[in-house]
Design an enzyme around this catalytic site. Sequence first.
Site, PDB file in Angstrom:
ATOM      1  N   ASP A   1       0.827  -1.210   0.000  1.00 62.82           N
ATOM      2  CA  ASP A   1       0.000   0.000   0.000  1.00 62.82           C
ATOM      3  C   ASP A   1       0.861   1.261   0.000  1.00 62.82           C
ATOM      4  O   ASP A   1       2.073   1.212   0.277  1.00 62.82           O
ATOM      5  CB  ASP A   1      -0.911  -0.028   1.243  1.00 62.82           C
ATOM      6  CG  ASP A   1      -2.265   0.596   0.989  1.00 62.82           C
ATOM      7  OD1 ASP A   1      -2.366   1.474   0.101  1.00 62.82           O
ATOM      8  OD2 ASP A   1      -3.226   0.231   1.692  1.00 62.82           O
TER       9      ASP A   1
ATOM     10  N   ASP B   1     -10.633   1.523  -3.649  1.00 66.86           N
ATOM     11  CA  ASP B   1     -11.176   1.069  -2.366  1.00 66.86           C
ATOM     12  C   ASP B   1     -12.690   0.934  -2.427  1.00 66.86           C
ATOM     13  O   ASP B   1     -13.311   0.496  -1.457  1.00 66.86           O
ATOM     14  CB  ASP B   1     -10.815   2.060  -1.249  1.00 66.86           C
ATOM     15  CG  ASP B   1      -9.436   1.775  -0.680  1.00 66.86           C
ATOM     16  OD1 ASP B   1      -8.803   0.793  -1.105  1.00 66.86           O
ATOM     17  OD2 ASP B   1      -8.985   2.545   0.198  1.00 66.86           O
TER      18      ASP B   1
END
Length: 713
Positions: free
Chosen positions: A448, A514
């Site tokens: 990430d 997301d």
Amino acid sequence: MNTPIHLRSGGTSLVVAVDGGRLPRILHWGPDLGALGDDALADLQRAALPAIGDSAVTYPQPVPVLPQLAEGWLGRPGLVGDTGGRRWAPKFRDAEHEVADTDDGPVLRTTALDPEYGLAAEFEIQVLAASGLVRQRAAIRNDTAEPYRIDSLELALPVPPEASEILDLTGRWALERVPQRRPFHVGEWARASRGGKPGLEHTLLVVAGEAGFGFREGMVWGTHLAWSGNQVLAAERVPADTRHLTAGEVLLPSEVVLGQGESYRSPWQYGSWGVGLDDLAARFHRHLRSRPQHPSSPRPVVLNTWEAVYFHHDLDTLTALAERGAQAGAERFVLDDGWFLGRRDDTSSLGDWTVDPDVWPAGLEPLVTRVRELGMDFGLWFEPEMVNLDSDLAREHPEWIFDGGHGPGLPSRHQHVLDLGHPGAYAYLFERMSDLIGTLGIAYIKWDHNRYLLDAGHTPDGRPGVRRQVEQAYRLMAELKAAHPGLEIESCASGGGRVDLGVLEFADRVWPSDCNDPHERLEIQRWTGLLVPPEMQGTHIGAEESHTTHRTHPLDYRAEKALWGHLGVEVNLLTADDETRAALARWIAFHKEHRALLHSGEVVHADLADAAFRLEGVVADDRGEALYAFSVVERPSTWPPGRIRLPGLDDERDYTVEAVHPGSAPAAGVVLPPWQRDGVTLPGRVLRLVGIEAPSLDVDRSVLLRVVRAPEM
Ligand code: GLA
């Protein structure tokens, strides 16, 4: 006059003028022109010379791939650099050209000099055999003792005057890749990223095409930069009507200063063309699929813990989740954020990459062992380049945090950036990650990157460290993969913030967003797909009520939209009822049954007149089978929806078409047309030109169409 060079490969022709000691000038980039003799090539070049009257343009047409002010070019400059205010108007010449045939496709290599400035330039222009993509890069070398500072190096690909519309993408968190279109007017349309990564709002490509181009029709040309850092993509049209697609890195002040004998090399600029966007995208997909490191094993169905438990980790809960995941058909269990020292929420601990003994008293081993017993492999979340000030790492090594002269800068999600340009920081990360990967047998890292780089200065002098950060991140990925063969990496950056061909040299998939809301995912995946093939896009089935949009959707719609990519589940299976879990298992089984097709075929989209509808699918390379989804995304003003035509099939062969319902029988909101009772068998040409009646659906409902070629009589 030297004859122009004709590079032909993968269905693409690139004709490049190479006469007069000048830099390469592209005369044609697009469809294969067939074999052309020297006379035809020479005439092609002469035919391309414009009629220039008095007081008209000064620059030599066509324009070199590195446009130069000193040659009269007043548009975006190819090279900007200087030595204390001198050597700022380079004029490369004395070019020498050589064509080589490589396994990847023919390449033109050019060297040129600016003798007065003591600079040398090298160019590589290649047409890739597997895909017909064009790519080019340049290197500038300083041959003098005086340091030479480079501010920008941008290369240009020309597009013809028929390219009269521009398409690019924008977006934000949980809504990446929103298309925007505009006429290709005189001027510059530039899209820059300055946050140390391409970013959520980044355009993967700048595309120029014929008026009204769509997925299946209209010539299009697009460019992309294979780089995960600061960059600018632009479409430029100058008053003399030269039209360019340019790409290059955005460099910070004095980020590149060349000492004697040192070079700066640009990232690859890619160019794809096509008849419609599907054709343009297919070249990128073919390119990625042709690389030796492209994931070749069936993409394991993922169970990701993030939306199921967030930071609430405990062995019993996660073991139970793993068991339910395996029952549903998951093949990979990915433990997301929350497993390391003190990480109970997002305010602390990034950098402390040690399993938290308070939460995991026996370490992660008991969970990993159970995951393996269940037949799954194990993945773990990291955010290597980030650090919270509230962490042992930040307390011990504050000098490893980027600082442009005013401290660590603005926090974002409470975090700051660890400068991988410090050898100690790099070594620390490699050691921590490699140790965990080795001892736990980690198969997959969700990598990430949730904060932009702002005033990212390297301590102690504060010089910009953004470019080196990208190189070090690539190096860390490469070295971890070399140390742990078979390790897979996902590139995630708050969702789709780091999606590019640079990181995809190392990463095996991207996390496009997301947002798991299927209404949004349809569009996000469609536009991410301009660059990234389905098997490299993570597509997860989320909760009934989306955690990012708070819309609710039936499982069938959520699952259908996740079906196409690298499938995963982010539903909390511990609270899901038996019927939901059974339907989920049916969808996963259906995905596995068809994933060889979904992950190797050509992605197609129909151009539909009514914006309320979507039809997209995947057609096998041999045209033997296909799967399509018809979806309704808004309420149309006329009803029923009418006929849909199926793109991509073989005109000459017959196909049977049936509607399939992998999850549950069609429920309220789905009215099927009469043909679906027995299916239909029709030639590909009829399906392409006439089509079949679409089902009548409520908003956010879809029907899958399974199409199989009938045996030849
Ligand atoms: C980012 C990612 C999410 C999740 C969280 C964890 O937001 O995009 O998928 O991993 O971080 O903190």
